[in-house]
Design a protein around this motif. Structure first.
Motif, mmCIF file in Angstrom:
data_model
loop_
_atom_site.group_PDB
_atom_site.id
_atom_site.type_symbol
_atom_site.label_atom_id
_atom_site.label_comp_id
_atom_site.label_asym_id
_atom_site.label_seq_id
_atom_site.Cartn_x
_atom_site.Cartn_y
_atom_site.Cartn_z
ATOM 1 N N ALA A 76 46.335 54.524 37.548
ATOM 2 C CA ALA A 76 45.769 53.534 38.479
ATOM 3 C C ALA A 76 45.358 52.296 37.709
ATOM 4 O O ALA A 76 44.925 52.358 36.567
ATOM 5 N N ASP A 77 45.495 51.126 38.391
ATOM 6 C CA ASP A 77 45.041 49.843 37.801
ATOM 7 C C ASP A 77 44.451 48.991 38.906
ATOM 8 O O ASP A 77 44.223 49.447 40.023
ATOM 9 N N GLU A 78 44.235 47.684 38.635
ATOM 10 C CA GLU A 78 43.610 46.812 39.640
ATOM 11 C C GLU A 78 44.527 46.535 40.825
ATOM 12 O O GLU A 78 44.067 46.246 41.930
ATOM 13 N N ALA A 79 45.842 46.597 40.639
ATOM 14 C CA ALA A 79 46.784 46.317 41.722
ATOM 15 C C ALA A 79 47.266 47.561 42.442
ATOM 16 O O ALA A 79 47.966 47.464 43.434
ATOM 17 N N ARG A 80 46.909 48.736 41.931
ATOM 18 C CA ARG A 80 47.429 49.971 42.520
ATOM 19 C C ARG A 80 46.343 51.024 42.529
ATOM 20 O O ARG A 80 45.602 51.173 41.561
ATOM 21 N N SER A 81 46.281 51.814 43.602
ATOM 22 C CA SER A 81 45.293 52.857 43.743
ATOM 23 C C SER A 81 45.997 54.181 43.950
ATOM 24 O O SER A 81 47.097 54.241 44.502
#
Length: 490
Positions: free
Chosen positions: A461-466
């Motif tokens: 997971a990152d800031e653009a994807r959950s």
């Protein structure tokens, strides 16, 4: 008398007593003897003490005196018996005259119980040069004549010469029998003494004054070398450690001041050495056994049709072989005569023809050859690259060759290429598994390598994807729009 008492500060009665004693001829100030109950029986007590050589007990004497009509107490009897015994011992004491030694004359030797090594008890040969008080301690494995002769030869070479007389006990190696109290010498000992120009003598029975020096040296050596609770010395792992301990003991006692001479024995030996006889260059080897020459390429000697190993540093040297003991415990002893004198180098159990007795420490660096046990050695650059992978590659090579695998060079080159891609450790492990399972066909190595690599899909997971599950599929419920199918297709 009163005037004399005032001058001396005592009673006039004391002065009168001294004057009376002087006039009577008695010692002044001595107590006057009083009669005792045992006075009448003193002759009988003296007779009993003489008959028992001073060993009769006072209670036994009191019982005998009571039977004779003695009415005194046992305490008086004990006091009378003690006085008679003291007088008897004073009349029978042995007076020893001090032994004054001369330089270069006397060497004494004796034996002591040494420590056990591998369950086998050793012997401490202790020699004592009387004039300089120089001590020598040599460990032995037995007290046979050849071992004693070898120890004496080493003593003479350590001292730098041979003395005139060698004194020891009446052992079988020196005295074979006694005729009318005269010792009969051993012929081998006479040959040995004639070779070195010495005279071997034995001490008289019950004469500690002539051999007390070496006996004290034996006691001192045992207290320092043999492991006991008082010196906290550990057990010896080998005979070489015992020899090193004896050498350390000699260096210590011979380089410190002696209590009697107030000089170091090593310094006195330097002055005594010119009085000693010259030691022959060759030792007396008749008693050491049969002479054998060690081959220049194999440290083995032959004795009575059987072979025995010797240390490798004796290649090309001359040794002496003899048998010691009988029965199952019979041993073969090998002695080498070097610059320091004859030294026992090894001993084996009795071997049979065709079954040599070998000690592994006599062959340093040698490896026992076993048929079928081959050590891989690279003879080309390609083979060197393959063997450099690791132990698994060597195991694969040995097992594949034993199984008659075809086109091994091609498969080895494939393993080298895979090691550059997947890593040397992984390929080495795969080769080891292939050798263990007997998989040497084409493609087996790659298959084992692929199976050992774990392949898993990782989601992060990152800031653009959950990683949270979406709700878009629920929005089309009741609308007839195939949103779920679109989501599944996507």
């Amino acid at each position: 008398m009163r005037a004399a008492a005032e001058l001396t500060g005592c009673s006039h009665h004391t002065v009168a007593g001294h004057v009376s004693a002087r006039d009577a001829g008695r010692p002044i100030a001595e107590p006057a003897p009083r009669p005792r109950a045992t006075d009448a029986f003193l002759p009988k007590i003296e007779e009993w003490v003489e008959a028992s050589k001073g060993r009769i007990r006072a209670d036994v004497a009191h019982g005998k005196l009571t039977a004779l009509g003695y009415a005194g107490s046992e305490r008086s009897t004990r006091r009378a018996v003690a006085q008679v015994k003291a007088a008897w011992r004073l009349g029978h004491v042995r007076v020893h005259r001090p032994w004054i030694t001369e330089p270069g004359m006397w060497l004494q030797y004796d034996f002591g119980d040494g420590p056990a090594i591998d369950g086998i008890k050793t012997i401490l040969f202790v020699a004592w040069l009387a004039f300089s008080r120089f001590r020598i301690v040599i460990p032995l494995r037995d007290r046979t004549a050849p071992s004693v002769y070898a120890a004496l030869d080493r003593c003479f070479r350590i001292l730098g010469g041979a003395p005139t007389y060698v004194l020891t006990d009446n052992e079988k190696t020196v005295t074979t029998a006694h005729v009318a109290g005269v010792p009969v010498r051993n012929r081998q000992t006479l040959d040995f003494a004639r070779h070195y120009g010495v005279t071997v003598l034995t001490c008289q029975p019950a004469d500690p004054a002539t051999k007390g020096g070496v006996e004290a040296s034996v006691k001192l050596a045992k207290a320092d070398i043999v492991p006991t609770e008082t010196n906290l010395r550990g057990e010896y792992a080998s005979f070489a450690e015992l020899e090193a301990a004896c050498q350390g003991f000699m260096d210590e006692v011979n380089h410190r001041e002696h209590r009697a001479t107030r000089r170091r024995p090593a310094d006195v030996l330097a002055e005594e050495a010119p009085r000693l006889h010259r030691v022959p260059d060759t030792a007396h080897t008749v008693a050491f056994g049969l002479a054998r020459t060690v081959p220049e390429n194999t440290p083995m000697v032959t004795y009575e049709n059987a072979q025995y190993s010797v240390p490798a540093h004796l290649l090309g040297a001359r040794v002496f072989v003899r048998a010691h003991g009988t029965g199952p415990g019979e041993q073969v002893v090998i002695v080498h005569h070097g610059p320091a004198g004859p030294v026992e180098v090894t001993r084996h159990g009795r071997a049979r023809p065709g079954s040599p007795a070998i000690a592994e420490e006599h062959f340093p660096g040698a490896r026992a050859k076993v048929p079928g046990d081959y050590t891989p050695r690279a003879r080309s650059a390609q083979e060197a690259e393959f063997l450099a992978i690791g132990a698994g590659a060597a195991a694969w090579l040995a097992e594949a060759a034993a199984a008659g695998t075809a086109r091994m060079n091609v498969k080895m080159a494939e393993a080298v290429a895979l090691a550059k891609i997947a890593g040397t450790a992984e390929v080495d492990k795969a080769l080891g598994d292939a050798a263990l399972d007997g998989r040497f066909a084409h493609g087996d190595l790659a298959s084992i390598l692929n199976a050992s690599i774990a392949r898993t899909t990782m989601h992060s997971a990152d800031e653009a994807r959950s990683l949270t599950q979406g709700t878009a599929a629920w929005a089309s419920l009741g609308t007839g729009t195939p949103t779920i199918a679109k989501e599944q297709d996507r």
